[in-house]
Write a protein that holds these residues in place. Structure first.
Motif, short mmCIF file in Angstrom:
data_model
loop_
_atom_site.label_atom_id
_atom_site.label_comp_id
_atom_site.label_asym_id
_atom_site.label_seq_id
_atom_site.Cartn_x
_atom_site.Cartn_y
_atom_site.Cartn_z
N GLU A 103 9.17 -1.01 -8.30
CA GLU A 103 8.38 -1.53 -8.64
C GLU A 103 7.52 -1.31 -9.30
OE1 GLU A 103 5.82 -1.76 -4.64
OE2 GLU A 103 7.31 -4.24 -4.43
N ALA A 142 -1.65 -2.25 -6.12
CA ALA A 142 -1.98 -3.15 -4.91
C ALA A 142 -1.84 -2.80 -3.71
CB ALA A 142 -1.04 -4.85 -5.34
N GLU A 143 -2.53 -3.17 -2.42
CA GLU A 143 -2.54 -2.11 -1.72
C GLU A 143 -1.25 -3.44 -0.44
OE1 GLU A 143 -3.55 -0.08 -0.54
OE2 GLU A 143 -5.08 0.45 -1.85
N ALA A 144 -0.19 -2.33 -0.27
CA ALA A 144 0.66 -2.80 0.53
C ALA A 144 0.05 -4.09 1.71
CB ALA A 144 1.51 -2.09 1.28
N GLU A 175 0.15 -4.90 4.63
CA GLU A 175 0.77 -3.97 6.31
C GLU A 175 0.94 -4.34 7.34
OE1 GLU A 175 -1.36 -0.10 6.22
OE2 GLU A 175 -0.74 0.66 4.52
N THR A 225 6.72 -4.38 0.50
CA THR A 225 6.12 -3.72 0.17
C THR A 225 4.04 -4.17 -1.26
OG1 THR A 225 7.58 -4.81 -1.72
CG2 THR A 225 8.81 -2.96 -0.47
N ALA A 226 4.17 -3.24 -1.74
CA ALA A 226 2.87 -3.80 -2.51
C ALA A 226 3.13 -4.45 -3.54
CB ALA A 226 2.47 -2.13 -3.16
N ARG A 227 3.84 -4.71 -3.80
CA ARG A 227 4.16 -5.73 -5.13
C ARG A 227 5.36 -7.26 -5.45
NH1 ARG A 227 4.51 -4.06 -10.87
NH2 ARG A 227 3.20 -6.07 -11.18
#
Length: 264
Positions: free
Chosen positions: A50, A142-144, A146, A249-251
């Motif tokens: 990423e 960025a935040e994943a 979740e 994932t985050a991205r």
């Protein structure tokens, strides 16, 4: 492992997906890639991927659709990338794997992997939704997402997927899934065209129907999971069914933007 060869340079004109302000880009060819990693190294590969391999692959002419941790296999990394068509795929892969980003980081990436040849080449079905991309990938940092859960259902047949199965899915299974609050992001089948970039092997001679589902949160996914596995025994019978239960994932676009841009 990932391509470490150096094919002849490509001189043909190459195509890139439209800018974010243009009409959505709908891939005509999608790679589903499942990597088996050395124990404990998945987060290492995801961080490298990423940081170094999203913008650089997109600059070469492909679109990164989604990257995922497998919920059932702690050492498996799953990702999807799209291309306009097979010719665009060949050109884009040549550009990326001969380019500076891959040369600089391929040894570090390959060191995390046991196997990266588990790859299916898929095409959208005419009947179902297709993945449409109109925004950039989430930025670095960025935040994943979740709570999002992605399930890719893979159904293996003895012959090419026929119109009867596709009609059965659209008329019976898709409404049932939507009643369970599963969003059907895409329906895909294996393409007939042979792999024309042999430096990157793919699984050939298989007949697969793939359904990409998104659940809004873990609780919805878990409540439906047992029913989901049983439901695929309804109707025409694949000889095998695999469920990939995934966390974006985050991205990853899937789990975020692609869901909002999916076309029915």
């Amino acid at each position: 492992m990932l391509d470490t060869l150096s094919p002849s340079p490509i001189h043909a004109p190459w195509r890139i997906p439209p800018a974010p302000s243009a009409a959505p880009f709908v891939p005509g060819v999608i790679e589903l890639r499942q990597y088996t990693l050395h124990p404990g190294r998945r987060d290492e590969l995801i961080a490298l991927f990423e940081r170094e391999f999203i913008e650089t692959q997109e600059a070469a002419g492909m679109v990164l659709l989604g990257q995922f941790r497998d919920l059932d296999e702690p050492d498996r990394f799953v990702w999807l990338r799209g291309f306009a068509d097979m010719a665009a795929r060949r050109e884009a892969l040549g550009r990326f794997y001969q380019g500076p980003a891959w040369r600089a980081h391929r040894d570090a990436a390959n060191a995390t992997m046991i196997d990266s040849d588990n790859v299916l080449l898929l095409c959208p079905t005419a009947e179902g939704p297709a993945l449409a991309v109109s925004t950039p990938p989430p930025p670095k940092g960025a935040e994943a997402p979740e709570q999002a859960r992605i399930v890719i259902c893979l159904h293996y047949f003895d012959a090419p997927v026929n119109a009867e199965w596709l009609a059965h899915f659209e008329q019976i299974q898709r409404p049932w899934l939507e009643d369970m609050h599963a969003r059907v992001l895409a329906t895909l089948v294996t393409g007939a065209a042979p792999n024309d970039y042999p430096a990157l092997p793919v699984r050939e001679g298989e007949h697969v129907f793939a359904c990409v589902l998104q659940f809004a949160d873990e609780a919805t996914h878990e409540r439906c999971d047992r029913q989901l596995q049983a439901a695929w025994r309804i109707g025409a019978q694949p000889h095998r069914t695999d469920l990939l239960r995934l966390v974006p994932t985050a991205r990853s676009r899937i789990g975020r933007d692609v869901a909002a841009d999916t076309e029915d």
